[in-house]
Motif scaffolding. Structure first.
Motif, short mmCIF file in Angstrom:
data_model
loop_
_atom_site.label_atom_id
_atom_site.label_comp_id
_atom_site.label_asym_id
_atom_site.label_seq_id
_atom_site.Cartn_x
_atom_site.Cartn_y
_atom_site.Cartn_z
N ASP A 1 120.26 13.05 57.74
CA ASP A 1 121.23 13.54 58.46
C ASP A 1 121.12 13.63 59.87
OD1 ASP A 1 120.02 15.54 57.76
OD2 ASP A 1 121.42 16.88 57.47
N ALA A 2 119.79 13.58 60.32
CA ALA A 2 119.36 13.72 61.72
C ALA A 2 118.47 12.91 62.22
CB ALA A 2 118.85 15.36 62.08
N TYR A 3 118.53 12.34 63.21
CA TYR A 3 117.44 11.32 63.76
C TYR A 3 116.56 11.76 64.94
CZ TYR A 3 120.83 8.18 61.29
OH TYR A 3 121.72 7.75 60.36
N LEU A 4 115.70 11.25 64.95
CA LEU A 4 114.44 11.47 66.05
C LEU A 4 115.14 10.43 67.29
CD1 LEU A 4 112.08 13.45 65.98
CD2 LEU A 4 110.73 11.49 65.31
N THR A 5 115.07 10.92 68.51
CA THR A 5 115.47 10.05 69.49
C THR A 5 114.15 9.74 70.21
OG1 THR A 5 116.36 11.96 70.54
CG2 THR A 5 117.82 10.84 69.23
N ALA A 6 114.50 8.81 71.12
CA ALA A 6 113.59 8.37 72.41
C ALA A 6 112.41 8.12 71.93
CB ALA A 6 113.68 9.40 73.52
N VAL A 7 111.91 7.80 70.76
CA VAL A 7 110.66 7.44 70.30
C VAL A 7 109.91 6.13 71.00
CG1 VAL A 7 108.91 7.38 68.22
CG2 VAL A 7 111.26 8.78 68.27
N PRO A 8 109.05 6.11 71.40
CA PRO A 8 108.42 5.13 72.19
C PRO A 8 108.03 4.00 71.16
CG PRO A 8 107.33 7.14 73.09
CD PRO A 8 107.96 7.52 71.93
N VAL A 9 108.26 2.62 71.43
CA VAL A 9 107.89 1.68 70.57
C VAL A 9 107.00 0.66 71.04
CG1 VAL A 9 109.25 -0.39 69.48
CG2 VAL A 9 110.43 1.54 69.72
N ASN A 10 106.02 0.28 70.40
CA ASN A 10 104.96 -0.54 70.60
C ASN A 10 105.59 -1.81 71.31
OD1 ASN A 10 103.04 -2.52 70.67
ND2 ASN A 10 102.59 -2.77 68.61
N ARG A 11 105.08 -2.05 72.35
CA ARG A 11 105.95 -3.06 73.43
C ARG A 11 105.22 -4.49 72.86
NH1 ARG A 11 108.44 -1.48 78.16
NH2 ARG A 11 108.27 0.66 78.54
N GLY A 12 104.37 -4.66 71.99
CA GLY A 12 103.76 -5.90 71.36
C GLY A 12 104.89 -6.22 70.13
N LEU A 13 105.74 -5.53 69.70
CA LEU A 13 106.57 -5.93 68.67
C LEU A 13 107.82 -6.67 69.03
CD1 LEU A 13 106.92 -2.47 66.63
CD2 LEU A 13 105.42 -4.45 66.12
#
Lengths: 70, 676
Positions: free
Chosen positions: A28-40
């Protein structure tokens, strides 16, 4: 302490390469602004995909990275 | 250290002083009431819009809208089930929200309801026994999706209404009686998808703000706002579901109750709706801050329209549209509070640790089967898992003197039967506040942005101590960009992280002002500098005799800490250690929430001081000092070991009491170093 977790991608912001995630176990609650591997591949970063998440600091969601999508 | 009287301090130092032990058990386990509910009535499922209030004479007034009618009910004898199932058909009403306000100063009760797009009301001047003809409050010309009424307290009647005027322009309006007519203040049309509102008011300040809780938002949430009688103020999000998550929230209600039992808590209820797995369930929370919601208890009966929590002088009521339950308010009466006489206590073994949970075992003499009904209805009801146990230790001086030490929570009750010897014991195992805090887990993920460490720790610890004001320490003024607690993570672990990263320790004790030792405000959190400061107490031949001791000298090798922040490095070096050992052994801490040089430098100092002090430097055994707490700095004098008022901090205390053939009343005190 570092943690490895599964998540469900809920949204991906390509310009900032950050994601909104549902960490499995918190539907019911999300984690926000999590960095993502730019290689994906951006085309694979669609809502609903399972992702692999490394939380380098379990209390600081900015110090984390989505490292894989499957 | 807890303060000792001069006579108690003198008794601690005598080897023959008579021990005093007090054990008191209360059926109030947490910093929220433990509702020991009994069902008063239920009827065939009729879950619908409803509300309830307590009239000044103590009667309960209920309303519900169903089948195109508004039905009213007045319950004067709650134990008479027929009163709960008898309804009076008042008038025609739309299946829409209803709201009741009871005046706390007079016999007046007002019910508000919806007819078409009209908000209408009817008034009772005899505590809900009879009702006036209904009349119009206001017709906003659009569907009304929420009503919340405010008690008058001798002032103007007020009802808040949520109006669905169209996507993106929904609003919460306020209607109030001017003395001659109803005024309508529509407020800002800036909300979407409203699904219920609730209103509360601080009963100790009846002229102050109305507190609104509002279910709204395209991303479902419960938000909070205040209204001071003129303007909307404040604002916070209490709970918010992730966008596109299967969760939604509706029908929030807020009760602020501050009766004579000093329960300074706000009761917030809401309906959590989930599409997968499908359920609609009320969540109930008692919180010290109206816009905090981190501990909720789910209600086990499905409801779309939520529950109303009411409080009378002696009872808590939990009311749905088709059922009612009640639980006695805590008064300390028999069945809620149990004092155990010292004669019954045969064994005490307690372990308290700094920054970690502790354990306690108490045995009570049960040779005569005195405690055979432990935990069952009756005087022994408090002897059950989750109850609060206060342990008082002291000595006989000119009278009986003791101090309530820590507060404990009962984990298990058991029996030891020694039939061959014709004896038996009731075994009570307990955990302390820190261990209880460790057990409490986040039900969902929490994330704070731009908040100070001092503010965050109060959100982490209130569920075991209720403390929710002020900064615990100047060290915790640091504001961090993000701090999160993952679902399932321990609140205790989060609190430990916060204090340890601030060069501090966290410990809990029984609040000195709580002379009863137990109760909803009995646990006091203390944040102290880690292993620093002057001695609080002396052990040695001229002060408090040491029965035995093992003294270790410092074996610290490392003298180097690097703290890596957000592209910043803070370094702490203990030159004496580096040069003494002729080694440079760095310890690296990574915390990318630190984004200024001063922040990494300060953190490096905190980590370095902890490195210096966190050594096992042995232990002493001495007669019980009931004032001693983990984290205290003490000094030791023992000429054979070359100690003369040497400072140590208390890492662990093991307290033993045994009145069997080899009586004990002593403490094993495990020692740590001092940060210099």
């Amino acid at each position: 302490m570092s943690q490895i977790a599964r998540g469900i991608l809920r949204a991906f912001d390509a310009p900032s390469s950050t994601a909104t995630l549902e960490v499995i176990g918190s539907p019911d609650a999300y984690l926000t602004a999590v960095p993502v591997n730019r290689g994906l591949a951006v085309a694979e970063l669609v809502a609903g995909r399972i992702v692999l998440l490394i939380l380098f600091d379990e209390h600081n969601p900015a110090d984390a990275m989505v490292t894989g999508v499957f | 250290m807890r303060a000792l009287t001069a006579t108690l301090a003198a008794a601690c130092r005598k080897l023959d002083a008579e021990p005093i032990v007090r054990v008191r058990i209360a059926d109030t386990p947490l910093e929220a009431p433990r509702l020991d509910l009994t069902q008063l009535y239920s009827e065939a499922s009729l879950d619908t819009y409803h509300d309830a209030a307590v009239a000044k004479d103590g009667s309960l007034v209920r309303a519900r809208a169903t089948g195109g009618r508004l039905y009213m009910q007045r319950v004067t004898t709650p134990t008479t089930a027929s009163q709960w199932s008898t309804w009076t058909d008042l008038t025609a009403a739309t299946a829409a929200p209803v709201a009741i306000a009871a005046d706390s100063l007079t016999a007046a009760v007002i019910v508000y309801y919806v007819s078409g797009t009209q908000i209408r009301y009817s008034e009772s001047l005899d505590y809900g026994a009879t009702w006036s003809a209904d009349a119009l409050v206001h017709d906003p010309g659009a569907p009304i999706v929420g009503l919340a009424a405010d008690g008058r307290y001798g002032y103007q009647a007020t009802v808040f209404a949520a109006v669905n005027a169209g996507a993106g322009v929904n609003y919460v309006a306020r209607a109030y009686w001017t003395g001659a007519a109803w005024a309508w203040d529509p407020g800002a049309a800036n909300r979407t998808a409203i699904d219920g509102i609730g209103v509360g008011r601080d009963s100790t300040a009846p002229n102050a703000y109305c507190y609104l809780v509002i279910a709204d938002g395209t991303t479902p949430r419960i938000s909070y706002q205040e209204h001071d009688g003129i303007n909307w103020q404040g604002g916070a999000v209490i709970i918010q579901a992730g966008a596109s998550s299967p969760y939604d929230y509706a029908h929030p209600r807020l009760l602020h109750q501050r009766p004579a039992d000093s329960l300074d808590r706000h009761c917030l209820t809401l309906v959590e709706r989930c599409s997968a797995p499908a359920y609609q369930r009320a969540l109930i929370s008692f919180t010290p801050v109206r816009w905090w919601l981190s501990e909720t208890v789910p209600w086990d009966h499905t409801t779309t329209y939520g529950v109303v929590i009411l409080r009378t002088a002696s009872w808590w009521y939990l009311i749905q549209s088709d059922r009612a339950h009640r639980a006695p308010a805590y008064t300390g009466a028999s069945g809620q509070l149990l004092d155990v006489s010292q004669d019954a206590v045969t064994t005490i073994a307690a372990v308290e640790q700094l920054n970690h949970g502790g354990e306690l075992l108490i045995e009570l003499d049960n040779s005569a089967g005195t405690y055979a009904t432990a935990g069952q209805a009756g005087a022994l009801r408090p002897l059950r898992t989750g109850s609060q146990l206060a342990l008082g230790l002291g000595y006989r001086t000119t009278g009986v003197e003791y101090i309530w030490t820590s507060t404990w929570w009962i984990r298990q009750i058991g029996f030891a039967d020694r039939g061959a010897r014709g004896t038996g014991a009731l075994r009570i195992t307990c955990i302390d506040t820190a261990a209880w805090h460790e057990l409490l887990r986040a039900r969902r993920q929490y994330q704070w942005s731009g908040d100070s460490l001092g503010s965050i720790i109060q959100k982490a610890w209130w569920c075991v101590c209720g403390e929710a004001s002020g900064s615990p320490s100047g060290n915790m003024a640091l504001t961090v960009p993000q701090f999160s607690v993952q679902a399932g993570a321990s609140w205790g672990a989060a609190a430990r992280r916060l204090v340890e990263s601030s060069g501090l320790d966290l410990r809990f004790t029984t609040a000195a002002a709580v002379t009863a030792g137990v109760g909803l405000t009995s646990v006091d959190p203390e944040v102290i500098d880690h292993a620093q400061g002057a001695s609080a107490y002396s052990y040695g031949p001229a002060t408090h005799p040491i029965l035995s001791g093992v003294y270790m000298q410092s074996g610290q090798i490392a003298g180097h800490v690097d703290v890596v922040g957000l592209d910043l490095l803070g370094r702490w070096l203990d030159w004496s250690r580096i040069l003494d050992q002729w080694r440079d052994l760095p310890r690296t801490v990574i915390d990318r929430s630190l984004d200024a040089q001063a922040e990494v430098d300060t953190r490096a100092t905190y980590e370095g001081l902890r490195l210096q002090a966190d050594e096992d430097l042995g232990l002493i055994v001495a007669r019980v000092n009931p004032g001693l707490q983990v984290g205290d700095v003490i000094d030791l004098t023992d000429s054979r070991a070359g100690l003369a008022a040497t400072l140590r901090h208390v890492r662990e205390i093991r307290t033993r009491y045994n009145r069997s053939s080899r009586p004990h009343f002593d403490q094993e005190i495990r020692l740590g170093g001092i940060a210099t």
